[in-house]
Enzyme design. Structure first.
Site, mmCIF file in Angstrom:
data_model
loop_
_atom_site.group_PDB
_atom_site.id
_atom_site.type_symbol
_atom_site.label_atom_id
_atom_site.label_comp_id
_atom_site.label_asym_id
_atom_site.label_seq_id
_atom_site.Cartn_x
_atom_site.Cartn_y
_atom_site.Cartn_z
ATOM 1 C CD GLU A 221 21.681 -12.715 20.449
ATOM 2 O OE1 GLU A 221 20.543 -13.082 20.780
ATOM 3 O OE2 GLU A 221 21.894 -11.633 19.889
ATOM 4 N NE ARG B 54 -8.085 -17.663 8.802
ATOM 5 C CZ ARG B 54 -9.390 -17.913 8.868
ATOM 6 N NH1 ARG B 54 -9.878 -18.650 9.860
ATOM 7 N NH2 ARG B 54 -10.204 -17.429 7.959
ATOM 8 C CB THR C 191 -16.264 -10.720 5.046
ATOM 9 O OG1 THR C 191 -15.827 -10.274 3.776
ATOM 10 C CG2 THR C 191 -15.863 -12.158 5.256
ATOM 11 C CB THR D 153 -32.149 -5.370 13.086
ATOM 12 O OG1 THR D 153 -31.849 -4.076 12.616
ATOM 13 C CG2 THR D 153 -33.382 -5.900 12.397
#
Ligand code: AOF
Ligand code: ZN
Length: 407
Positions: free
Chosen positions: A57, A207, A219, A254
């Site tokens: 506004e 996205r 994933t 690792t």
């Protein structure tokens, strides 16, 4: 009829169009649009551009008062000043004007001070600080207010905001890609590109519209995804993942050991972590088992390729998947995330589906068969919303019936 005047749909629809220009930048605030009409002519337009900045506004009123050709010509024709035009205009706004002092002063007050005599509102603002008070304030000052105008249409732009305010969680979109015969991949944990370039671009367009994008542990480890929107211009979402059983942590340790790297962060180790998720090129958040929180601290201190924040958030681990999904949503709501896309894997998607913690499902469907493999989630009972074809591929969108009722 609520008022002595009859509002016109075309002006409110223009306000909806303007509102959408704020997409991706205002969340978790609503996208709001506003037009000011003098004798059937739009003399001012505005929308909420950026979270924390001026509301629609105020921008619309200022657009009338800032020198411009439309207003200048009208002023010459009528002999009126821009301030006088406003005192004879109708203001159309897609959301009830606010009544509170937030990051900006109340819009209802601004409208009253400007002397605008008529206001048309599409949707009420469920924010407890407003919730009818804006309309009341206007009416008490003698402004004629027409409410609920094209309300259902208006609600479309407020789906995220209403979910954030009334359900106290982000708006959740589940998205996955599947082969034409319904498989996510040939076998679990083995990535394969299912859909083509045009749907990849569309995915990146999706996205930039949302605040956050989440994928599961599997994933992150299998795909090493970037989780950004590099094929589409816009704001990059917060990337989110989870490591409830320390698998990502173990993978990193690792890797460091095998490469003879210390696990104490130092400037020369910048960008030396194996996963893109930790490269600090984008704001990132990782949920971890609260009892192992300290083991993750070194990751937050590790310098990356960029300087964006990496936040480690502890959660209580349970074996009930839907509860974990709810815990993630609570954590993201605390971070002021208004909307979330969950892009897989199957287990993470399933935890949102089973707990009914979702609002929309978007399935990208390729034109190729995999002939077997790891099956895509089943679509739960829902409302089919749209089925669009992109070349030889499809995007099916479903909406949650329950969330439609609430909104
Ligand atoms: C309006 N017009 O364009 C918007 C409104 O923190 P603030 O001050 O920006 O206030 C945010 C709240 O104001 C938001 O939660 C919602 O209730 C309302 N947003 N109101 O009159 C606007 N964006
Ligand atoms: Zn306002």
């Amino acid at each position: 009829m609520q008022t002595s005047f009859q509002p016109q749909e075309t002006f409110m629809r223009r306000a909806f169009e303007l509102a959408a220009l704020g997409r991706g930048y205002v969340s978790p605030n609503p996208m709001v649009g506003c037009v000011i009409v003098y004798q059937d002519r739009i003399i001012g337009e505005g929308f909420h551009h950026q979270y924390g900045e001026a509301h629609a506004e105020v921008n619309a009123i200022n657009s009338v008062l800032t020198p411009n050709a439309t207003v200048a010509v009208l002023c010459r024709q009528t002999g009126l000043k821009p301030e006088d035009l406003l005192r004879q205009s109708t203001l159309y706004v897609s959301l009830e004007p606010c009544a509170h002092y937030g990051k900006t002063p109340p819009c209802a007050k601004k409208i009253i001070e400007t002397g605008i005599p008529r206001v048309v509102v599409s949707c009420g603002d469920p924010n407890p600080e407003v919730n009818g008070k804006g309309i009341q304030m206007l009416r008490e000052a003698g402004v004629e207010v027409h409410e609920h105008f094209l309300e259902q249409e208006g609600m479309e732009t407020f789906r995220r905001f209403f979910t954030h305010v009334t359900k106290n969680r982000p708006y959740v979109i589940l998205k996955w890609a599947q082969s034409s015969d319904g498989y996510l991949s040939r076998s679990q944990g083995k990535p394969c590109l299912i859909t083509g370039k045009s749907l990849q671009v569309l995915n990146h367009a999706y996205r930039v519209e949302e605040d956050a994008i989440m994928v599961g542990t599997g994933t992150i480890l299998a795909d090493n995804p970037r989780l950004n929107a590099r094929m589409f211009r816009g704001k990059q979402p917060l990337r989110v993942s989870t490591d409830l059983h320390g698998k990502i942590l173990k993978y990193i340790h690792t890797y460091l050991t095998e490469n003879g790297l210390p696990d104490k962060p130092s400037p020369e180790l910048a960008g030396k972590l194996p996963l893109r998720f930790f490269d600090r090129t984008q704001r990132t958040l990782l949920f971890v088992d609260g009892t192992r929180f300290d083991e993750y601290r070194f990751l937050a201190d590790w310098p990356g390729l960029g300087n964006e924040s990496l936040k480690i958030v502890p959660v209580k681990v349970t074996t009930a998947w839907p509860e974990m999904a709810a815990a993630y949503l609570r954590g993201l709501q605390k971070e002021r995330i208004g909307s979330l896309i969950v892009e897989g894997g199957a287990a993470l998607l399933q935890s949102f589906i089973v707990g009914d913690h979702w609002d929309e499902i978007r399935v990208f469907i390729s034109d190729k068969d995999l002939g077997g493999g790891y099956a895509a989630p089943r679509i739960p009972p829902s409302k089919p919303y749209s089925f669009a074809q992109y070349g030889s591929e499809w995007v099916h969108v479903y909406r949650n019936k329950a969330s439609d009722r609430l909104i």
